[in-house]
Enzyme design. Sequence first.
Site, short mmCIF file in Angstrom:
data_model
loop_
_atom_site.label_atom_id
_atom_site.label_comp_id
_atom_site.label_asym_id
_atom_site.label_seq_id
_atom_site.Cartn_x
_atom_site.Cartn_y
_atom_site.Cartn_z
CG ASP A 65 -1.96 1.08 1.19
OD1 ASP A 65 -2.24 1.60 0.09
OD2 ASP A 65 -2.47 1.45 2.27
CD GLU A 106 2.13 -0.77 9.34
OE1 GLU A 106 0.90 -0.75 9.05
OE2 GLU A 106 3.01 -1.17 8.57
CD GLU A 132 0.51 -5.28 7.50
OE1 GLU A 132 0.13 -5.16 6.31
OE2 GLU A 132 -0.01 -4.65 8.43
CE1 TYR A 154 -3.06 1.19 10.82
CE2 TYR A 154 -2.50 -1.08 10.25
CZ TYR A 154 -2.18 0.28 10.27
OH TYR A 154 -0.98 0.70 9.75
#
Length: 604
Positions: free
Chosen positions: A163, A498, A406, A461
């Site tokens: 991303d 993150e 990831e 997240y």
Amino acid sequence: MLSVRPSVSRTVHTLDGIWDFRVDSDGAGMTDRWFAGPLADARPMPVPASYNEITTDLDIYNHVGLAWYQRDVLAPAIGADERLILRFGSVTHQGRVWVGDTEVAYHEGGYLPFEADITDLVTPGETFRVTVAVDNELRWDTIPPGYTETDAAGVKHRNYFFDFFSYAGIHRSVVLYTRPTHAVTDVTVTTALDGTVTWDVVAEGAEDVSVRILDEAGAEVASGSGATGSASIPNPTLWKPGAGYLYTLEIHADQDVYPQPFGVRTVEAKDSQLLINGEPFYFRGYGRHEDNIVRGKGHDTVLMVHDFEVMRWQGANSFRTSHYPYAEEVLDYADRMGFVVIDETAAVGLNLSMWPGELGDVPGRKTFSETTINEATQATHAAHIRELIARDKNHPCVAIWSIANEPESETDASRAYFAPLAQVARETDPTRPVGYVNVAMATPDIEKCVDLFDVVMLNRYNGWYVQTGNLALAEQELRKEIEGWIALAPGKPIIFTEYGPDTMIGLRDFQRRPWSEEYQEDMLGMFHRVFDSYPEVVGEQMWNFADFRTIPGILRVGGNRKGMFTRDRLPKSAAYVVRERWLAMRDRSSQDRKSGSAGMPRPI
């Protein structure tokens, strides 16, 4: 590979500046031998920089395939016992180089350096031509992986599984440097807290190798002889977070002199802590990107220094090189400024299950298979780990090697892929912890790779991609998962690498809803409250330092907006809230300690 450093035996000539440039729209450059003469129909292009946004030409921005750079160079004077080396800091993603009509180098991997000895191809005092073919395509066996396809309209597209925008070009400095025929080509420096410095020098053909150890004032504090050996610095000044004291190992190999900076420090993961010099350390900082307006991923010293000033203003002490090795100049500066770095390979996108929608459609494909990420990819990945460690092993700022971001890690196939790679990292550098960054779908109940590594690094997240806007439920689920990791991996420190929501600067909201600046404050505050409850959590590196460019899509409004700062480094309101927290944590103790919820000292 050693960094380029001038010395009494080495001269350095930069080739940065304006090069001739042309995209190979028809794929004719190799067949027509564009390297064999002046580049026709060329336009100017700065080096270093990504080529994508320099012009206003959409065809250049979206170009897929080869792009050609060329310039004439005046060959410097070369002594009878000297070699002339042409070195590239990075060419993304593959680079092929000619001097005149002769190919001198080919390198795959867009974030690490390569070089070629061109002594026998040039004449001192005469001009020679350098041509570089830059290929921005990715394959299943490259790191990062990807593939190219042509759509029904006949337009070529790059498909990749990460991303951020895949900028291309000559992203770091190009230099010519001289060195003696018998020269230092590698050195490994290790240290102990009592001041013992051990070195292992490679200088093929050299008959006489010795070292001097100099302090920051240039005074000699120790010396020794031999390509391998050790010496002791009396009363050493340690390299510490926030106090980046550097010594220099000055290596003499026959006529060659090479200065290698280093710091006296140790690092280990032990008893749920990350220890630097035996003292617990707590990461305050960010994931970052080499990304800025116009220049893309091109290294810019002015921007680098400004970014460090902004990070220091906020009270940060660390960052991760997400998701690729950064320019050597960045690590040099981190050494000097006392920042702690998680150094990451370019292994991002090794997880096809993350990309079922607009960012990359790979329905029905397994991540690890003969036709996707396979043994060839694994071999490339291993080579990149070795290259990264070879380049960065002497930087005291580097505390952890991160070998992937990831990836799929909850399957038997993923374990088979990563087990040998973890071993490669340990064998290449046994002095630092090794980790990878875990993705949210690989929860503790199904994760199969965590035992291979020394630390647990998590991207989470809660409150954004899941439990969106429901911070009470997000907090509950986050606490539950942390407790799962503590149970699954006892004794391993946990670092959140993150976390955070997309935030549009200037969007203010009484209801504090997602995308607003208020929601960013609230979501980060929830995470911080949770972190403070668990001594096993030894770091918080939010996503991201600054907004950055991505491929276009309905989930990305002008890029990824999770930055603490905008793409041009303006602070969002949460930047001030986090600054207050981090400065308080920093100032609570000169040893970088903070108080836990029970009032007991805990490391930061």
